[in-house]
Design an enzyme around this catalytic site. Structure first.
Site, PDB file in Angstrom:
ATOM      1  N   SER A   1       0.792  -1.229   0.000  1.00  0.00           N
ATOM      2  CA  SER A   1       0.000   0.000   0.000  1.00  0.00           C
ATOM      3  C   SER A   1       0.822   1.276   0.000  1.00  0.00           C
ATOM      4  CB  SER A   1      -0.959  -0.002   1.184  1.00  0.00           C
ATOM      5  OG  SER A   1      -0.247  -0.140   2.395  1.00  0.00           O
TER       6      SER A   1
ATOM      7  N   LYS B   1     -12.149   0.177  -1.307  1.00  0.00           N
ATOM      8  CA  LYS B   1     -11.236   0.912  -2.188  1.00  0.00           C
ATOM      9  C   LYS B   1     -11.812   0.883  -3.611  1.00  0.00           C
ATOM     10  CE  LYS B   1      -7.537  -0.199   1.012  1.00  0.00           C
ATOM     11  NZ  LYS B   1      -7.657   0.949   1.901  1.00  0.00           N
TER      12      LYS B   1
ATOM     13  N   HIS C   1      -5.410  -3.709  -2.282  1.00  0.00           N
ATOM     14  CA  HIS C   1      -5.118  -2.771  -3.378  1.00  0.00           C
ATOM     15  C   HIS C   1      -5.001  -3.456  -4.731  1.00  0.00           C
ATOM     16  CE1 HIS C   1      -4.694   0.921  -1.083  1.00  0.00           C
ATOM     17  NE2 HIS C   1      -4.193   0.162  -0.133  1.00  0.00           N
TER      18      HIS C   1
HETATM   19  C1  LIG Z   1      -3.090  -3.355   2.315  1.00  0.00           C
HETATM   20  C2  LIG Z   1      -4.333  -2.999   3.069  1.00  0.00           C
HETATM   21  N1  LIG Z   1      -5.013  -3.968   3.697  1.00  0.00           N
HETATM   22  C3  LIG Z   1      -6.140  -3.711   4.369  1.00  0.00           C
HETATM   23  C4  LIG Z   1      -6.639  -2.433   4.475  1.00  0.00           C
HETATM   24  C5  LIG Z   1      -7.878  -2.184   5.255  1.00  0.00           C
HETATM   25  O1  LIG Z   1      -8.993  -2.039   4.425  1.00  0.00           O
HETATM   26  P1  LIG Z   1     -10.259  -1.233   4.913  1.00  0.00           P
HETATM   27  O2  LIG Z   1      -9.997   0.214   4.629  1.00  0.00           O
HETATM   28  O3  LIG Z   1     -11.385  -1.811   4.126  1.00  0.00           O
HETATM   29  O4  LIG Z   1     -10.405  -1.480   6.377  1.00  0.00           O
HETATM   30  C6  LIG Z   1      -5.978  -1.388   3.831  1.00  0.00           C
HETATM   31  C7  LIG Z   1      -6.528  -0.009   3.899  1.00  0.00           C
HETATM   32  O5  LIG Z   1      -5.957   0.894   4.400  1.00  0.00           O
HETATM   33  C8  LIG Z   1      -4.798  -1.667   3.114  1.00  0.00           C
HETATM   34  O6  LIG Z   1      -4.108  -0.695   2.509  1.00  0.00           O
END
Ligand SMILES: Cc1ncc(COP(=O)(O)O)c(C=O)c1O
Length: 400
Positions: free
Chosen positions: A188, A247, A216
């Site tokens: 991310s 997202k 992502h």
């Molecule tokens: C790699 C990754 N996993 C999980 C999440 C968590 O997702 P959510 O925003 O749906 O809680 C994020 C979001 O920030 C992320 O970037």
């Protein structure tokens, strides 16, 4: 001052010390307030800016079909589910969405959580326990780290995308009864892609469980955005696939896909699933519509990638260091956190929102701007963004 506590020592005073420290390091942030919709040109803090900071990869947060589905669900079913899933809060729409996701991801079954964070943390913490081992890429998301800690399993972190190091760790840890290899599909903060075929093969060779967090990658990589497993043709080889509905899908939530037994186990053991109220029907309905859009409007993903190429080429031409990104997440590496924050603030004043990111989200000395293009940016938006980046970057000495 609360009269009841006047004159007593404030037991939370240490929080202010931390905040003061953050201010002195240039890391104190105020929350930017969005007026109106989450769009490629949007109004934050009263200023019209080109928005390179949202995860709305495909522009689905405002898609008419998702809006209509949500409105219909509100009219017909109300605004809340009224209970956790395991008591009275499993609505027909929740089950439809889980079947839809499983079909989309080509797995036996799927379970939806309230967020991607809850999906990762709840799953890791429930499928591993004391005496087990978790092997985790050093740049994995915070929700994986927290889930690993909650599981009380032993945690070993392998250097980023270093398959040889992972192999060595797998060799050295054969005595553990259960081992989990876990990686983000797309990282991310750097926008690079996990070496999924190699990591998955290593996990299998050693009899370990293979898990990927495709937050992502979903809606971005693979046919119709099916994620890294589809991108690398690894169907049937990754035991646990996590994705987010927050997202590219444009709504809210997270999910886990895998075997029927995995999903039934999570229904019984994943604590965020068991102990937190399920999504309002409008959320499930909008997510269902989003999967139809993914399959029926492939041009959105094509535009996302065309825009990604345009921004990356422009940044490279200007002389910015964009690291090892291979996806629409393109960092602009700056180094020190105070420079990244100053750069971000100056861009904002000039009409571009690109979030500055510093420690602890990324390592010290690796502060950056994090940019994400979307399918809905126009070429004009991107060219204007590049021109602002060039001007401000030169003025601050980030590029020459
Ligand atoms: C790699 C990754 N996993 C999980 C999440 C968590 O997702 P959510 O925003 O749906 O809680 C994020 C979001 O920030 C992320 O970037």
């Amino acid at each position: 001052m609360n009269p009841a506590t006047a004159g007593t020592v404030n037991p939370l005073a240490y929080l202010d010390e931390t905040l003061t420290e953050l201010r002195s390091q240039g890391l104190f942030r105020t929350l930017r307030e969005l007026r109106g919709e989450q769009l490629p040109r949007a109004r934050f803090d009263g200023r019209d800016v080109i928005n390179l900071s949202s995860n709305n990869y495909l522009g689905l947060t405002t898609h008419p079909r998702l809006r209509e589905a949500a409105l219909k669900a509100v009219k017909e079913l109300g605004v809340g589910s009224g209970s956790v899933r395991t008591i009275a809060g499993t609505m027909e729409l929740h089950m439809q969405l889980e079947r839809r996701i499983a079909e989309f991801k080509k797995t036996e079954a799927a379970v939806v959580f309230q967020s991607g964070f809850a999906a990762n943390a709840g799953t890791v913490a429930s499928i591993l326990g004391k005496g087990d081992l978790i092997l985790s890429d050093e740049l994995n998301h915070a929700s994986i780290i927290d889930g690993a800690r909650l599981s009380r399993a032993e945690i070993k972190v392998f250097p980023h995308r270093d398959v040889a190091a992972l192999e060595r760790l797998l060799e050295e840890t054969k005595s553990f009864p259960r081992r989990l290899v876990i990686t983000d599909g797309v990282f991310s903060m750097d926008g690079d892609i996990a070496k999924m075929p190699e990591v998955t093969a290593a996990a299998h060779r050693h009899g370990a469980i293979m898990m990927v967090d495709d937050a992502h990658a979903s809606g971005v990589l693979g046919t119709a955005g099916r994620g890294t497993v589809d991108h690398f043709k690894l169907h049937g080889q990754v035991d646990v696939q996590v994705g987010t509905l927050s997202k590219a899908i444009g709504v809210l939530g997270g999910y886990v896909c895998g075997s029927k037994s995995l999903i039934e186990y999570l229904y019984h053991r994943a604590r965020p699933f068991l102990f937190s109220t399920s999504h309002p029907p409008a959320v499930a309905a909008a997510c269902l519509a989003a999967f139809d859009v993914l399959e029926q409007e492939p041009e959105r993903i094509e535009r996302l990638w065309a825009n990604t190429r345009r921004l990356k080429e422009g940044l490279t031409r200007l002389g910015f260091n964009t690291g090892i990104s291979e996806t629409p997440i393109t960092p602009i590496l700056v180094g020190e956190a105070d420079l990244a924050m100053k750069f971000s603030d100056r861009l904002f004043e000039n009409g571009l929102f690109a979030q500055g990111i510093g420690y602890p989200t990324v390592a010290k000395g690796k502060a950056r701007l994090r940019t994400i293009v979307t399918a809905t940016h126009t070429e004009e938006d991107l060219d204007r963004a590049l021109s602002i980046l060039g001007e401000v970057g030169r003025a601050l000495g980030v590029i020459s």
